[in-house]
Design an enzyme around this catalytic site. Structure first.
Site, PDB file in Angstrom:
ATOM      1  N   GLY A  52       0.614  -5.827   9.401  1.00 25.57           N
ATOM      2  CA  GLY A  52      -0.174  -6.542  10.406  1.00 25.57           C
ATOM      3  C   GLY A  52       0.031  -6.136  11.856  1.00 25.57           C
ATOM      4  O   GLY A  52      -0.408  -6.843  12.750  1.00 25.57           O
ATOM      5  N   TRP A  54      -1.426  -3.698  13.511  1.00 27.56           N
ATOM      6  CA  TRP A  54      -2.740  -3.433  14.140  1.00 27.56           C
ATOM      7  C   TRP A  54      -3.435  -4.768  14.417  1.00 27.56           C
ATOM      8  O   TRP A  54      -4.115  -4.923  15.423  1.00 27.56           O
ATOM      9  CB  TRP A  54      -3.612  -2.541  13.240  1.00 27.56           C
ATOM     10  CG  TRP A  54      -3.232  -1.085  13.282  1.00 27.56           C
ATOM     11  CD1 TRP A  54      -1.996  -0.567  13.520  1.00 27.56           C
ATOM     12  CD2 TRP A  54      -4.107   0.034  13.092  1.00 27.56           C
ATOM     13  NE1 TRP A  54      -2.043   0.799  13.484  1.00 27.56           N
ATOM     14  CE2 TRP A  54      -3.319   1.197  13.218  1.00 27.56           C
ATOM     15  CE3 TRP A  54      -5.472   0.168  12.808  1.00 27.56           C
ATOM     16  CZ2 TRP A  54      -3.850   2.489  13.085  1.00 27.56           C
ATOM     17  CZ3 TRP A  54      -6.012   1.449  12.668  1.00 27.56           C
ATOM     18  CH2 TRP A  54      -5.208   2.599  12.805  1.00 27.56           C
ATOM     19  N   ASP A  72      -6.173  -6.454   2.820  1.00 27.29           N
ATOM     20  CA  ASP A  72      -5.181  -5.558   2.215  1.00 27.29           C
ATOM     21  C   ASP A  72      -4.929  -6.008   0.772  1.00 27.29           C
ATOM     22  O   ASP A  72      -5.235  -7.137   0.394  1.00 27.29           O
ATOM     23  CB  ASP A  72      -3.849  -5.609   2.998  1.00 27.29           C
ATOM     24  CG  ASP A  72      -2.992  -4.371   2.754  1.00 27.29           C
ATOM     25  OD1 ASP A  72      -2.928  -3.497   3.636  1.00 27.29           O
ATOM     26  OD2 ASP A  72      -2.395  -4.249   1.657  1.00 27.29           O
ATOM     27  N   ASP A  89      -9.043  -5.458  -2.870  1.00 31.36           N
ATOM     28  CA  ASP A  89      -9.086  -3.994  -2.959  1.00 31.36           C
ATOM     29  C   ASP A  89     -10.344  -3.552  -2.223  1.00 31.36           C
ATOM     30  O   ASP A  89     -11.456  -3.940  -2.606  1.00 31.36           O
ATOM     31  CB  ASP A  89      -9.147  -3.598  -4.433  1.00 31.36           C
ATOM     32  CG  ASP A  89      -9.141  -2.094  -4.621  1.00 31.36           C
ATOM     33  OD1 ASP A  89      -9.469  -1.353  -3.660  1.00 31.36           O
ATOM     34  OD2 ASP A  89      -8.820  -1.657  -5.737  1.00 31.36           O
ATOM     35  N   ASP A 114      -6.295   1.992   8.610  1.00 34.47           N
ATOM     36  CA  ASP A 114      -5.042   2.747   8.585  1.00 34.47           C
ATOM     37  C   ASP A 114      -4.602   2.845   7.122  1.00 34.47           C
ATOM     38  O   ASP A 114      -3.421   2.967   6.828  1.00 34.47           O
ATOM     39  CB  ASP A 114      -4.008   1.961   9.416  1.00 34.47           C
ATOM     40  CG  ASP A 114      -2.768   2.767   9.749  1.00 34.47           C
ATOM     41  OD1 ASP A 114      -2.865   4.001   9.853  1.00 34.47           O
ATOM     42  OD2 ASP A 114      -1.694   2.155   9.918  1.00 34.47           O
ATOM     43  N   LYS A 154      -7.907   6.573   9.318  1.00 37.47           N
ATOM     44  CA  LYS A 154      -6.883   7.600   9.097  1.00 37.47           C
ATOM     45  C   LYS A 154      -7.222   8.368   7.824  1.00 37.47           C
ATOM     46  O   LYS A 154      -7.624   7.778   6.832  1.00 37.47           O
ATOM     47  CB  LYS A 154      -5.523   6.918   8.931  1.00 37.47           C
ATOM     48  CG  LYS A 154      -4.399   7.897   8.631  1.00 37.47           C
ATOM     49  CD  LYS A 154      -3.061   7.221   8.655  1.00 37.47           C
ATOM     50  CE  LYS A 154      -2.817   6.404   7.403  1.00 37.47           C
ATOM     51  NZ  LYS A 154      -1.585   5.591   7.506  1.00 37.47           N
TER      52      LYS A 154
END
Ligand SMILES: C[S@@+](CC[C@H](N)C(=O)[O-])C[C@H]1O[C@@H](n2cnc3c(N)ncnc32)[C@H](O)[C@@H]1O
Length: 197
Positions: A52, A54, A72, A89, A114, A154
């Site tokens: 957490g 971010w 998440d 998911d 990320d 990312k």
């Protein structure tokens, strides 16, 4: 007496001193400085948000007039009143759709990702999983972002990266890439910043 955990790299030490949950926060800070991503009042979706850091940074930047939703596979400890979290998911499009609808978030300003796949240790497989996640993020962002909205994700660079980038350039208005100081593996980890038409 068990010894307290002492992080052993400068970014982790700094994160622990400054009250952030992960060293990853410095990657987002650098990207924010470079691309001016976060502004007061924004609606932000953070994919792969645990633990957490971010969310902590985004919540402070958007302020209480903004909202942040983190998703998440793992449960996320509460961050702030204007931050919601869900366990899901992100490759399950139906579930993500339901979550977004439940939070009244069709019109998002910024999608952050990320996401990191569980690593197998086999470079090509890990890289392919990273691309698979990125394709899922791209599809969610195309659906959820408002025109002019931005998606930052990312990716682990490997053989499949160039075709992914070529496809992104066809579907998004602008596509830029960046490497950041705080990455552990700067040669492979790359951030892609894409803007929706
Ligand atoms: C590097 S961590 C994110 C750190 C986070 N940005 C922070 O600052 O605290 C990557 C996260 O991606 C999550 N993840 C991986 N695959 C996922 C999936 N298919 N759906 C949702 N989350 C996923 C992992 O559970 C992990 O928490």
């Amino acid at each position: 007496m068990p010894k307290a955990y002492v992080p052993n790299d400068k970014w982790s030490r700094r994160a622990s001193e400054e009250g952030y949950r992960a060293r990853s926060v410095y990657k987002l800070m650098e990207l924010d400085e470079r691309f001016r991503l976060l502004k007061k009042g924004m609606r932000v979706l953070d994919l792969g948000a645990s633990p957490g850091s971010w969310l902590q940074y985004a919540a402070a930047q958007v302020g209480t007039k903004g909202t942040v939703l983190g998703i998440d596979l793992k449960e996320i400890e509460p961050v702030a009143r204007h931050v919601a979290t869900e366990v899901a998911d992100i490759t399950d499009a139906t579930q993500v759709e339901k979550i977004l609808a439940a939070h009244g978030l069709p019109e998002i300003d910024l999608v952050l990702s990320d996401l990191a796949p569980n690593t197998s240790g086999i470079k090509d497989i890990d890289q392919w999983r990273s691309i698979e996640l990125s394709q899922a993020v791209s599809a969610i962002a195309q659906h959820a972002l408002k025109p002019g909205g931005t998606c930052v994700m990312k990716i682990l660079r490997g053989a499949d990266f160039d075709p992914f980038l070529a496809e992104a350039k066809r579907s998004w208005d602008s596509v830029r890439t960046a490497q950041v100081e705080a990455s552990r593996d700067r040669s492979r980890e790359i951030y892609v910043v894409m803007q929706k038409r």
